[in-house]
Write a protein that holds these residues in place. Structure first.
Motif, PDB file in Angstrom:
ATOM      1  N   LEU A  67      -7.999   2.128   6.069  1.00  6.74           N
ATOM      2  CA  LEU A  67      -8.211   2.097   4.624  1.00  6.74           C
ATOM      3  C   LEU A  67      -9.057   3.285   4.170  1.00  6.74           C
ATOM      4  O   LEU A  67      -8.772   3.914   3.148  1.00  6.74           O
ATOM      5  CB  LEU A  67      -8.887   0.787   4.228  1.00  6.74           C
ATOM      6  CG  LEU A  67      -8.051  -0.486   4.381  1.00  6.74           C
ATOM      7  CD1 LEU A  67      -8.889  -1.721   4.054  1.00  6.74           C
ATOM      8  CD2 LEU A  67      -6.828  -0.447   3.482  1.00  6.74           C
ATOM      9  N   LEU A 126      -9.325   3.056  -2.838  1.00  7.43           N
ATOM     10  CA  LEU A 126      -8.920   1.667  -3.052  1.00  7.43           C
ATOM     11  C   LEU A 126     -10.040   0.711  -2.675  1.00  7.43           C
ATOM     12  O   LEU A 126     -10.601   0.787  -1.579  1.00  7.43           O
ATOM     13  CB  LEU A 126      -7.670   1.356  -2.215  1.00  7.43           C
ATOM     14  CG  LEU A 126      -7.183  -0.091  -2.190  1.00  7.43           C
ATOM     15  CD1 LEU A 126      -6.748  -0.529  -3.583  1.00  7.43           C
ATOM     16  CD2 LEU A 126      -6.042  -0.265  -1.196  1.00  7.43           C
ATOM     17  N   LYS A 165       1.061   3.496  -4.718  1.00 10.57           N
ATOM     18  CA  LYS A 165       0.096   4.524  -4.315  1.00 10.57           C
ATOM     19  C   LYS A 165      -1.029   4.709  -5.327  1.00 10.57           C
ATOM     20  O   LYS A 165      -2.015   5.403  -5.023  1.00 10.57           O
ATOM     21  CB  LYS A 165       0.817   5.849  -4.072  1.00 10.57           C
ATOM     22  CG  LYS A 165       1.864   5.766  -2.958  1.00 10.57           C
ATOM     23  CD  LYS A 165       2.488   7.110  -2.686  1.00 10.57           C
ATOM     24  CE  LYS A 165       3.575   7.023  -1.624  1.00 10.57           C
ATOM     25  NZ  LYS A 165       3.064   6.550  -0.336  1.00 10.57           N
ATOM     26  N   LEU A 185      -7.403  -4.294  -4.856  1.00 16.04           N
ATOM     27  CA  LEU A 185      -6.485  -5.225  -4.210  1.00 16.04           C
ATOM     28  C   LEU A 185      -7.271  -6.441  -3.733  1.00 16.04           C
ATOM     29  O   LEU A 185      -8.183  -6.321  -2.916  1.00 16.04           O
ATOM     30  CB  LEU A 185      -5.790  -4.548  -3.023  1.00 16.04           C
ATOM     31  CG  LEU A 185      -4.830  -5.414  -2.191  1.00 16.04           C
ATOM     32  CD1 LEU A 185      -3.691  -5.935  -3.064  1.00 16.04           C
ATOM     33  CD2 LEU A 185      -4.285  -4.618  -1.008  1.00 16.04           C
ATOM     34  N   VAL A 245     -10.813  -3.053  -1.685  1.00 17.59           N
ATOM     35  CA  VAL A 245     -10.128  -4.233  -1.170  1.00 17.59           C
ATOM     36  C   VAL A 245     -11.114  -5.391  -1.075  1.00 17.59           C
ATOM     37  O   VAL A 245     -12.186  -5.252  -0.481  1.00 17.59           O
ATOM     38  CB  VAL A 245      -9.498  -3.960   0.213  1.00 17.59           C
ATOM     39  CG1 VAL A 245      -8.822  -5.221   0.740  1.00 17.59           C
ATOM     40  CG2 VAL A 245      -8.494  -2.823   0.129  1.00 17.59           C
ATOM     41  N   LEU A 249       0.830  -1.207   0.000  1.00 23.91           N
ATOM     42  CA  LEU A 249       0.000   0.000   0.000  1.00 23.91           C
ATOM     43  C   LEU A 249       0.865   1.258   0.000  1.00 23.91           C
ATOM     44  O   LEU A 249       0.521   2.255  -0.649  1.00 23.91           O
ATOM     45  CB  LEU A 249      -0.916  -0.002   1.219  1.00 23.91           C
ATOM     46  CG  LEU A 249      -1.997  -1.096   1.247  1.00 23.91           C
ATOM     47  CD1 LEU A 249      -2.802  -1.004   2.533  1.00 23.91           C
ATOM     48  CD2 LEU A 249      -2.902  -0.995   0.035  1.00 23.91           C
ATOM     49  N   TYR A 288      -6.610   5.404   2.200  1.00 20.84           N
ATOM     50  CA  TYR A 288      -6.729   4.785   0.872  1.00 20.84           C
ATOM     51  C   TYR A 288      -8.199   4.751   0.463  1.00 20.84           C
ATOM     52  O   TYR A 288      -8.754   3.707   0.141  1.00 20.84           O
ATOM     53  CB  TYR A 288      -6.136   3.370   0.893  1.00 20.84           C
ATOM     54  CG  TYR A 288      -4.733   3.302   1.445  1.00 20.84           C
ATOM     55  CD1 TYR A 288      -3.639   3.650   0.664  1.00 20.84           C
ATOM     56  CD2 TYR A 288      -4.496   2.908   2.757  1.00 20.84           C
ATOM     57  CE1 TYR A 288      -2.344   3.611   1.173  1.00 20.84           C
ATOM     58  CE2 TYR A 288      -3.210   2.859   3.275  1.00 20.84           C
ATOM     59  CZ  TYR A 288      -2.142   3.206   2.486  1.00 20.84           C
ATOM     60  OH  TYR A 288      -0.863   3.155   2.998  1.00 20.84           O
TER      61      TYR A 288
END
Length: 319
Positions: free
Chosen positions: A234, A241, A214, A219, A243, A210, A238
Motif C-alpha cells: 500500500l 490512499l 486509481k 477505502l 485504508v 485498487l 498507493y
C-alpha cells in the motif's frame, strides 16, 4: 422589529431566501407550522425552494411504509425537478424508486438509500436517469447485487463516492461477493471514496478495486476479514490512499450489533459526500420556545388546505 425600531417584512423576502431559512426547521415544522403563518411562507414551502435538498432519513426509519411512499411523492413533486440531494432510509419497493428516478433523477447529485428493498432489475431499468449522481449510498440493501452496481457504474460516469456497508449478520452465510468488487473495479474508475465494510470480499477482489479505481483516496474495509494486503504494498503503490481496516473492531462489532435494527442510528459508518462547487450546508435547528411571547403588533394569518396534506402522517394541526 430591528434595532432601529422598524418592522422587518419577513413575508416579503424572496422565496429562495425563505427556503434557506426554513431548512433549519424540522420536517414537521416546515409542513405544519410554516404554511399557516402567511401566504408568502405557504407558497415558499409548497414550491421547490425548500426541497432542493430532502433529508428524511431519520423520519423514514420510524414511519409506516405507505406514509413513506406518499411523503416522497409529495416532496419530490414540490421540488419541481430541482432536487439535488435525497436521503431516505428503507424504501419498501421498486415502484417508489422508479418514481424518484423519473421525477428527480436528472438533477440528483447525492442519493442515500440505506436499508432499502430495491432490486437489481429496477436499478438496471432506471440507472440511465441517474447519470449525474456523484455520491451513492446503498448500505444494507440486501436485494442489490453486482448486477445493479454494474448498471450504476456504466451510467453514472460522475460517481466519486460509493457506500456499500453491510450488516454483519445479513452477510454471515455468504462466502464471497467478489463479483461486486469486479463490478466496482471495471465500471467506476473515478471513485475517490469507497466504503465496503462487512462486505464479504477477498484479497483478490480488493486488489481488483485498487487496480481499477486509481483515484481512490479512502477505502473502508472494516470487517472484511478475508482481505490480507501487505502494508508495504500500500505504501509503495498507493501512498495517497487511506485504508480503514480490515482488522478494526468498531462499536457495533464489539456489541455484536445487538442494538442494531431497522430503526437504529445510521451513523456507524463514515459518509463523505462529494458535491459540486456550490456545496451543501448542514444546519442545526434551534428551539423556538417562547418566540411568540410579548410580541407587539404581531399578526397571525391562517389559511386552509394544509392540514389535510399532513394529517395522514399522524401530525397534529399547527396551533
Amino acid at each position: 422589529m430591528d434595532e432601529g425600531g422598524e418592522f422587518r417584512c419577513w413575508d416579503e423576502m424572496i422565496p429562495d431566501a425563505l427556503g434557506l431559512i426554513f431548512s433549519n426547521l424540522s420536517l414537521q415544522e416546515i409542513l405544519t407550522v410554516i404554511p399557516r403563518v402567511c401566504k408568502s411562507w405557504g407558497k415558499a414551502v409548497s414550491g421547490p425552494y425548500c426541497w432542493q435538498e430532502i433529508d428524511i432519513e431519520e423520519w423514514s426509519q420510524q414511519c409506516e411504509p405507505d406514509h413513506l411512499d406518499r411523503m416522497l411523492q409529495m416532496l419530490i413533486s414540490r421540488s419541481c425537478g430541482s432536487l439535488r440531494k435525497l436521503c431516505v432510509s428503507g424504501i419498501p419497493n421498486d415502484s417508489i424508486f422508479s418514481f424518484i428516478a423519473n421525477h428527480a433523477g436528472c438533477s440528483l447529485r447525492t442519493l442515500r438509500l440505506p436499508r432499502s428493498e430495491i432490486s437489481d432489475s429496477i436499478v438496471e431499468q432506471v440507472a440511465g436517469r441517474l447519470s449525474n449522481i456523484t455520491f451513492l449510498d446503498l448500505s444494507c440493501c440486501g436485494k442489490i447485487t453486482a448486477r445493479a452496481l454494474e448498471a450504476i457504474g456504466k451510467h453514472c460516469k460522475s460517481l466519486v463516492g460509493l457506500v456499500r456497508v453491510m450488516h454483519p449478520l445479513e452477510v454471515a452465510d455468504k462466502v464471497c461477493q467478489d463479483d461486486e468488487a469486479h463490478a466496482i473495479a471495471t465500471t467506476m474508475p473515478k471513485l475517490r471514496h469507497l466504503e465496503v465494510a462487512y462486505l464479504p470480499l477477498t484479497t483478490e477482489g480488493v486488489l481488483k478495486i485498487l487496480f481499477g479505481c486509481k483515484e481512490l483516496e479512502f477505502l473502508d474495509l472494516r470487517g472484511c476479514w478475508d482481505v490480507k494486503i501487505d502494508d508495504s504494498l500500500l505504501k509503495e503503490k498507493y501512498s495517497g490512499l487511506k485504508v480503514l481496516g480490515p482488522l478494526i473492531v468498531d462499536y457495533y462489532e464489539r456489541n455484536y450489533w445487538d442494538s442494531c435494527s431497522d430503526y437504529s442510528d445510521s451513523s456507524g459508518y463514515l459518509g463523505w459526500e462529494y458535491m459540486d462547487d456550490d456545496g451543501i450546508g448542514d444546519y442545526d435547528g434551534e428551539s423556538s420556545d417562547g418566540m411568540w411571547d410579548d410580541e407587539q403588533g404581531l399578526e397571525l394569518r391562517f389559511y386552509e388546505g394544509f392540514d389535510d396534506t399532513v394529517a395522514e402522517f399522524g401530525w397534529p394541526a399547527s396551533p
